[in-house]
Design a protein around this motif. Sequence first.
Motif, PDB file in Angstrom:
ATOM      1  N   ILE A 247       0.842  -1.203   0.000  1.00 43.98           N
ATOM      2  CA  ILE A 247       0.000   0.000   0.000  1.00 43.98           C
ATOM      3  C   ILE A 247       0.875   1.250   0.000  1.00 43.98           C
ATOM      4  O   ILE A 247       0.630   2.206  -0.754  1.00 43.98           O
ATOM      5  CB  ILE A 247      -0.942  -0.006   1.219  1.00 43.98           C
ATOM      6  CG1 ILE A 247      -2.016  -1.089   1.048  1.00 43.98           C
ATOM      7  CG2 ILE A 247      -1.597   1.363   1.415  1.00 43.98           C
ATOM      8  CD1 ILE A 247      -2.865  -1.306   2.292  1.00 43.98           C
ATOM      9  N   LEU A 248       1.910   1.250   0.828  1.00 44.47           N
ATOM     10  CA  LEU A 248       2.799   2.407   0.898  1.00 44.47           C
ATOM     11  C   LEU A 248       3.530   2.615  -0.429  1.00 44.47           C
ATOM     12  O   LEU A 248       3.683   3.753  -0.894  1.00 44.47           O
ATOM     13  CB  LEU A 248       3.803   2.222   2.039  1.00 44.47           C
ATOM     14  CG  LEU A 248       4.761   3.383   2.299  1.00 44.47           C
ATOM     15  CD1 LEU A 248       3.997   4.655   2.641  1.00 44.47           C
ATOM     16  CD2 LEU A 248       5.735   3.023   3.414  1.00 44.47           C
TER      17      LEU A 248
ATOM     18  N   SER B 129      -1.189   9.069  -4.280  1.00 42.01           N
ATOM     19  CA  SER B 129      -2.310   8.894  -3.361  1.00 42.01           C
ATOM     20  C   SER B 129      -2.911   7.512  -3.603  1.00 42.01           C
ATOM     21  O   SER B 129      -2.609   6.866  -4.613  1.00 42.01           O
ATOM     22  CB  SER B 129      -3.372   9.978  -3.551  1.00 42.01           C
ATOM     23  OG  SER B 129      -3.941   9.889  -4.848  1.00 42.01           O
ATOM     24  N   VAL B 130      -3.766   7.079  -2.682  1.00 47.14           N
ATOM     25  CA  VAL B 130      -4.470   5.804  -2.840  1.00 47.14           C
ATOM     26  C   VAL B 130      -5.914   5.983  -2.412  1.00 47.14           C
ATOM     27  O   VAL B 130      -6.238   6.860  -1.599  1.00 47.14           O
ATOM     28  CB  VAL B 130      -3.823   4.671  -2.005  1.00 47.14           C
ATOM     29  CG1 VAL B 130      -2.484   4.259  -2.578  1.00 47.14           C
ATOM     30  CG2 VAL B 130      -3.669   5.090  -0.539  1.00 47.14           C
TER      31      VAL B 130
ATOM     32  N   HIS C  36       2.215   5.470  12.056  1.00 46.52           N
ATOM     33  CA  HIS C  36       3.674   5.452  11.935  1.00 46.52           C
ATOM     34  C   HIS C  36       4.204   6.659  11.163  1.00 46.52           C
ATOM     35  O   HIS C  36       5.402   6.720  10.857  1.00 46.52           O
ATOM     36  CB  HIS C  36       4.119   4.159  11.244  1.00 46.52           C
ATOM     37  CG  HIS C  36       4.018   2.948  12.114  1.00 46.52           C
ATOM     38  ND1 HIS C  36       2.922   2.112  12.123  1.00 46.52           N
ATOM     39  CD2 HIS C  36       4.868   2.442  13.049  1.00 46.52           C
ATOM     40  CE1 HIS C  36       3.103   1.150  13.011  1.00 46.52           C
ATOM     41  NE2 HIS C  36       4.280   1.318  13.588  1.00 46.52           N
ATOM     42  N   GLY C  37       3.326   7.602  10.839  1.00 49.61           N
ATOM     43  CA  GLY C  37       3.752   8.821  10.163  1.00 49.61           C
ATOM     44  C   GLY C  37       4.100   8.638   8.703  1.00 49.61           C
ATOM     45  O   GLY C  37       4.806   9.468   8.126  1.00 49.61           O
ATOM     46  N   LEU C  38       3.594   7.575   8.076  1.00 50.42           N
ATOM     47  CA  LEU C  38       3.954   7.274   6.693  1.00 50.42           C
ATOM     48  C   LEU C  38       2.929   7.783   5.684  1.00 50.42           C
ATOM     49  O   LEU C  38       3.273   8.041   4.530  1.00 50.42           O
ATOM     50  CB  LEU C  38       4.141   5.761   6.522  1.00 50.42           C
ATOM     51  CG  LEU C  38       5.284   5.168   7.352  1.00 50.42           C
ATOM     52  CD1 LEU C  38       5.229   3.647   7.315  1.00 50.42           C
ATOM     53  CD2 LEU C  38       6.624   5.675   6.828  1.00 50.42           C
ATOM     54  N   VAL C  39       1.673   7.889   6.095  1.00 52.17           N
ATOM     55  CA  VAL C  39       0.631   8.434   5.231  1.00 52.17           C
ATOM     56  C   VAL C  39      -0.249   9.358   6.055  1.00 52.17           C
ATOM     57  O   VAL C  39      -0.234   9.328   7.290  1.00 52.17           O
ATOM     58  CB  VAL C  39      -0.246   7.339   4.569  1.00 52.17           C
ATOM     59  CG1 VAL C  39       0.603   6.357   3.782  1.00 52.17           C
ATOM     60  CG2 VAL C  39      -1.104   6.621   5.612  1.00 52.17           C
TER      61      VAL C  39
ATOM     62  N   VAL D 256       3.279  10.680   3.261  1.00 57.27           N
ATOM     63  CA  VAL D 256       4.007  11.766   3.915  1.00 57.27           C
ATOM     64  C   VAL D 256       5.462  11.696   3.480  1.00 57.27           C
ATOM     65  O   VAL D 256       6.072  10.626   3.493  1.00 57.27           O
ATOM     66  CB  VAL D 256       3.902  11.650   5.451  1.00 57.27           C
ATOM     67  CG1 VAL D 256       4.809  12.660   6.131  1.00 57.27           C
ATOM     68  CG2 VAL D 256       2.461  11.846   5.898  1.00 57.27           C
ATOM     69  N   GLU D 257       5.994  12.832   3.079  1.00 61.01           N
ATOM     70  CA  GLU D 257       7.385  12.852   2.614  1.00 61.01           C
ATOM     71  C   GLU D 257       8.330  12.744   3.808  1.00 61.01           C
ATOM     72  O   GLU D 257       8.091  13.328   4.858  1.00 61.01           O
ATOM     73  CB  GLU D 257       7.639  14.114   1.806  1.00 61.01           C
ATOM     74  CG  GLU D 257       6.810  14.110   0.522  1.00 61.01           C
ATOM     75  CD  GLU D 257       6.929  15.388  -0.267  1.00 61.01           C
ATOM     76  OE1 GLU D 257       7.451  15.348  -1.389  1.00 61.01           O
ATOM     77  OE2 GLU D 257       6.486  16.416   0.243  1.00 61.01           O
TER      78      GLU D 257
END
Length: 253
Positions: free
Chosen positions: A10-11, A19-20, A46-49, A59-60
């Motif tokens: 997904i990531l 985007s997804v 986890h701050g990834l999306v 998230v960059e």
Amino acid sequence: MDTDERRREILEIARRDGSVEVTALAAKLGVAKETVRRDLHALEGHGLVRRTHGGAYPVESAGFETTLAVRTTRLVPQKSRIAAAAADLLGDAETVFVDEGFTPQLVAEALPRDRPLTVVTASLAVATALADAEKIAVLLLGGRVRGSTMATVDHWTTRMLSEFVIDLAYVGANGISREYGLTTPDPAVSEVKAQAMRSARRRVFAGIHTKFGAVSFCRFAGVGDFETIVTDAGLPSAEAQRYSLLGPQVIRV
């Protein structure tokens, strides 16, 4: 595939496509929509999306950054409104720093062409956009060009920038939060932004609402360092008020 493998997939899709959507992911991965929602919730934790209605966007971070080309395709009407409102804050400034990135590029294009103005920038795109403006002098900061953003970085860039006293800086960021301030993935980019903040008398942040609450790797400024924040109406008014309590005026367009 197990849960961890699915979330990595997904990531990867989010970073590739920008985007997804929950429905599309459920169909592609052969799982229930509720499973995808749980996965996105975990990735956000986890701050990834960052979650959006019906999906999420990446998230960059230190290991991931979208390219300028991708940024030019997302939320363009909102970014154009932000840029126009930011350009209206020019006031009597005669020297302006314009940051790298697509929204700052739109700010540059919205600057008035009928008065003398000196624009300092590390962005090749900004310099190109203003190169034919008769009354605007463009100073392009030298340095190593980052292919992903088409902007210069490293000590050549910051050294040249440190020699200027700039009336107004239009600064972008990959993330802005009340706790961590303004952040960006690359330390070299962070140094340029930090120097722009030091060199400028006035500072304006111009950025889309999806930047708010996102936290990247390198912090270069606090929210209170800015005179004004310009964003779109996608940022809730209550959240805008919370940011304004830290010092800056917050304009939603």
